[in-house]
Design a protein around this motif. Sequence first.
Motif, PDB file in Angstrom:
ATOM      1  N   ASN A   1     -11.517   2.387   5.021  1.00 23.07           N
ATOM      2  CA  ASN A   1     -11.184   1.624   3.803  1.00 23.07           C
ATOM      3  C   ASN A   1     -12.402   1.427   3.085  1.00 23.07           C
ATOM      4  OD1 ASN A   1      -8.364   1.260   4.185  1.00 23.07           O
ATOM      5  ND2 ASN A   1      -8.811  -0.108   5.961  1.00 23.07           N
ATOM      6  N   PHE A   2     -12.303   1.657   1.734  1.00 21.18           N
ATOM      7  CA  PHE A   2     -13.344   1.386   0.905  1.00 21.18           C
ATOM      8  C   PHE A   2     -12.886   0.623  -0.157  1.00 21.18           C
ATOM      9  CE2 PHE A   2     -15.455   2.198  -3.306  1.00 21.18           C
ATOM     10  CZ  PHE A   2     -16.567   1.938  -2.991  1.00 21.18           C
ATOM     11  N   LYS A   3     -13.620  -0.801  -0.024  1.00 23.16           N
ATOM     12  CA  LYS A   3     -12.995  -1.636  -0.906  1.00 23.16           C
ATOM     13  C   LYS A   3     -13.578  -1.572  -2.470  1.00 23.16           C
ATOM     14  CE  LYS A   3     -13.618  -4.968   2.975  1.00 23.16           C
ATOM     15  NZ  LYS A   3     -14.574  -5.881   3.724  1.00 23.16           N
ATOM     16  N   MET A   4     -12.901  -1.569  -3.260  1.00 23.41           N
ATOM     17  CA  MET A   4     -13.275  -1.212  -4.789  1.00 23.41           C
ATOM     18  C   MET A   4     -13.787  -2.626  -5.181  1.00 23.41           C
ATOM     19  SD  MET A   4     -10.407   1.575  -5.801  1.00 23.41           S
ATOM     20  CE  MET A   4     -11.142   1.540  -7.553  1.00 23.41           C
ATOM     21  N   ASN A   5     -12.937  -3.390  -4.970  1.00 24.88           N
ATOM     22  CA  ASN A   5     -13.064  -4.831  -5.240  1.00 24.88           C
ATOM     23  C   ASN A   5     -12.334  -5.854  -4.157  1.00 24.88           C
ATOM     24  OD1 ASN A   5     -10.344  -5.474  -6.075  1.00 24.88           O
ATOM     25  ND2 ASN A   5     -10.728  -4.410  -7.864  1.00 24.88           N
ATOM     26  N   SER A   6     -12.436  -7.025  -4.393  1.00 26.84           N
ATOM     27  CA  SER A   6     -12.004  -7.912  -3.281  1.00 26.84           C
ATOM     28  C   SER A   6     -10.484  -7.861  -3.202  1.00 26.84           C
ATOM     29  CB  SER A   6     -12.131  -9.582  -3.615  1.00 26.84           C
ATOM     30  OG  SER A   6     -11.388  -9.973  -5.008  1.00 26.84           O
ATOM     31  N   GLN A   7      -9.712  -7.020  -3.989  1.00 28.87           N
ATOM     32  CA  GLN A   7      -8.293  -7.085  -3.836  1.00 28.87           C
ATOM     33  C   GLN A   7      -7.863  -5.646  -3.362  1.00 28.87           C
ATOM     34  OE1 GLN A   7      -7.371  -8.935  -7.640  1.00 28.87           O
ATOM     35  NE2 GLN A   7      -5.820 -10.157  -6.405  1.00 28.87           N
ATOM     36  N   THR A   8      -8.496  -4.566  -4.050  1.00 30.21           N
ATOM     37  CA  THR A   8      -8.024  -3.117  -4.133  1.00 30.21           C
ATOM     38  C   THR A   8      -9.045  -2.082  -3.274  1.00 30.21           C
ATOM     39  OG1 THR A   8      -7.338  -3.309  -6.425  1.00 30.21           O
ATOM     40  CG2 THR A   8      -7.435  -1.043  -5.394  1.00 30.21           C
TER      41      THR A   8
ATOM     42  N   GLY B   1       0.875  -1.209  -0.080  1.00 32.87           N
ATOM     43  CA  GLY B   1       0.025   0.198  -0.028  1.00 32.87           C
ATOM     44  C   GLY B   1       0.910   1.397  -0.046  1.00 32.87           C
ATOM     45  N   TYR B   2       0.173   2.415  -0.332  1.00 38.00           N
ATOM     46  CA  TYR B   2       0.719   3.748  -0.370  1.00 38.00           C
ATOM     47  C   TYR B   2      -0.362   4.564   0.138  1.00 38.00           C
ATOM     48  CZ  TYR B   2       1.654   8.468  -2.046  1.00 38.00           C
ATOM     49  OH  TYR B   2       1.781   9.760  -2.142  1.00 38.00           O
ATOM     50  N   ASN B   3       0.237   5.573   1.007  1.00 37.66           N
ATOM     51  CA  ASN B   3      -0.498   6.609   1.796  1.00 37.66           C
ATOM     52  C   ASN B   3       0.111   8.050   1.532  1.00 37.66           C
ATOM     53  OD1 ASN B   3      -2.765   5.068   3.130  1.00 37.66           O
ATOM     54  ND2 ASN B   3      -1.389   4.314   4.170  1.00 37.66           N
ATOM     55  N   HIS B   4      -0.410   9.178   1.572  1.00 37.75           N
ATOM     56  CA  HIS B   4      -0.182  10.231   1.558  1.00 37.75           C
ATOM     57  C   HIS B   4      -0.879  11.172   2.608  1.00 37.75           C
ATOM     58  CE1 HIS B   4       1.454  14.133   0.471  1.00 37.75           C
ATOM     59  NE2 HIS B   4       0.320  14.628   0.371  1.00 37.75           N
ATOM     60  N   TYR B   5      -0.196  12.005   3.489  1.00 34.16           N
ATOM     61  CA  TYR B   5      -0.910  12.661   4.483  1.00 34.16           C
ATOM     62  C   TYR B   5      -0.377  14.156   4.374  1.00 34.16           C
ATOM     63  CZ  TYR B   5      -2.865   8.780   6.923  1.00 34.16           C
ATOM     64  OH  TYR B   5      -3.550   7.605   7.295  1.00 34.16           O
ATOM     65  N   ASP B   6      -1.017  15.270   4.259  1.00 31.99           N
ATOM     66  CA  ASP B   6      -0.847  16.570   4.600  1.00 31.99           C
ATOM     67  C   ASP B   6      -0.938  16.631   6.108  1.00 31.99           C
ATOM     68  OD1 ASP B   6      -0.247  17.309   2.010  1.00 31.99           O
ATOM     69  OD2 ASP B   6      -2.441  17.292   1.402  1.00 31.99           O
TER      70      ASP B   6
ATOM     71  N   LEU C   1      -9.464   1.904  -1.279  1.00 31.64           N
ATOM     72  CA  LEU C   1      -9.073   3.157  -1.004  1.00 31.64           C
ATOM     73  C   LEU C   1      -9.060   3.422   0.479  1.00 31.64           C
ATOM     74  CD1 LEU C   1     -10.865   4.752  -3.964  1.00 31.64           C
ATOM     75  CD2 LEU C   1      -8.391   4.127  -3.908  1.00 31.64           C
ATOM     76  N   ASN C   2      -8.172   4.375   0.792  1.00 31.66           N
ATOM     77  CA  ASN C   2      -8.237   4.569   2.230  1.00 31.66           C
ATOM     78  C   ASN C   2      -8.355   6.236   2.369  1.00 31.66           C
ATOM     79  OD1 ASN C   2      -6.559   5.924   4.484  1.00 31.66           O
ATOM     80  ND2 ASN C   2      -6.501   3.625   5.172  1.00 31.66           N
ATOM     81  N   LEU C   3      -9.172   6.499   3.384  1.00 31.17           N
ATOM     82  CA  LEU C   3      -9.279   8.123   3.676  1.00 31.17           C
ATOM     83  C   LEU C   3      -9.219   8.037   5.274  1.00 31.17           C
ATOM     84  CD1 LEU C   3      -9.648  10.921   3.172  1.00 31.17           C
ATOM     85  CD2 LEU C   3     -12.159  10.523   3.594  1.00 31.17           C
ATOM     86  N   GLY C   4      -8.105   8.787   5.832  1.00 31.00           N
ATOM     87  CA  GLY C   4      -7.683   8.710   6.998  1.00 31.00           C
ATOM     88  C   GLY C   4      -7.262   9.994   7.706  1.00 31.00           C
ATOM     89  N   TYR C   5      -7.176   9.993   9.206  1.00 35.08           N
ATOM     90  CA  TYR C   5      -6.501  11.120   9.846  1.00 35.08           C
ATOM     91  C   TYR C   5      -5.372  10.374  10.752  1.00 35.08           C
ATOM     92  CZ  TYR C   5      -6.006  14.538  13.497  1.00 35.08           C
ATOM     93  OH  TYR C   5      -5.557  15.520  14.436  1.00 35.08           O
TER      94      TYR C   5
ATOM     95  N   PHE D   1      -4.724   9.993   2.215  1.00 36.55           N
ATOM     96  CA  PHE D   1      -5.620   9.108   1.533  1.00 36.55           C
ATOM     97  C   PHE D   1      -4.480   8.140   1.050  1.00 36.55           C
ATOM     98  CE2 PHE D   1      -3.820  12.522  -1.066  1.00 36.55           C
ATOM     99  CZ  PHE D   1      -3.376  11.920  -2.171  1.00 36.55           C
ATOM    100  N   GLY D   2      -5.072   6.939   0.717  1.00 35.90           N
ATOM    101  CA  GLY D   2      -4.238   5.866   0.158  1.00 35.90           C
ATOM    102  C   GLY D   2      -4.687   4.970  -0.582  1.00 35.90           C
ATOM    103  N   ILE D   3      -3.937   3.990  -1.058  1.00 39.45           N
ATOM    104  CA  ILE D   3      -4.654   2.764  -1.709  1.00 39.45           C
ATOM    105  C   ILE D   3      -3.696   1.497  -1.446  1.00 39.45           C
ATOM    106  CG2 ILE D   3      -3.116   2.986  -3.626  1.00 39.45           C
ATOM    107  CD1 ILE D   3      -5.311   2.390  -5.493  1.00 39.45           C
TER     108      ILE D   3
END
Length: 172
Positions: free
Chosen positions: A137-144, A35-40, A146-150, A166-168
């Motif tokens: 974590n929002f499941k786009m499908n069984s493998q991928t 996975g990858y995450n980016h935080y401001d 998306l993440n929104l966090g603090y 956010f991340g994936i």
Amino acid sequence: MNKKILTILAGSMLFATTAFAAPITDLQQGETAIGYNHYDLSHSTSDDSFYLENAVSPQFILGVERNGYTDFHTTDIYAQYKLDPNVRLIAGNRDYSDDNSQFFYGIGANVNLSNNLDGYVSVTTSSSATEWQTGLNFKMNSQTSLNLGYKSLKRDYYPTYDGLGFGINYKF
């Protein structure tokens, strides 16, 4: 069960002032997540992190994560032990580029909110830092997913770095 999780999480957050950078991901034995995450973050700082986790047994997940903050970076090697499907203990070693390495420990939990949406929270602490994180974590499908966090990180003698991100991640 959900009341137990919320009670543990609320209690943990009351005693901690800052979260584990990788989101809590539900992995089954033999599954791997990258996975990858980016935080401001506050203080004109950002954090770009990459992580790799593997469920080596039904209860144990091993992982490695690299966080690249604006002024320094950290490398974590950690293990998670599932107390049950939703709650896990976390322990590991964090190597700071501008300081010594530190043993850390904590607790994390996830809860299914709907068919494709999971919520999570985690708190970790060491002798010089506390970190906490919460998100979805929002499941786009069984493998991928998306993440929104603090997240919030507080180290001794440094300001608190906190903000949205956010991340994936991809499971295989």
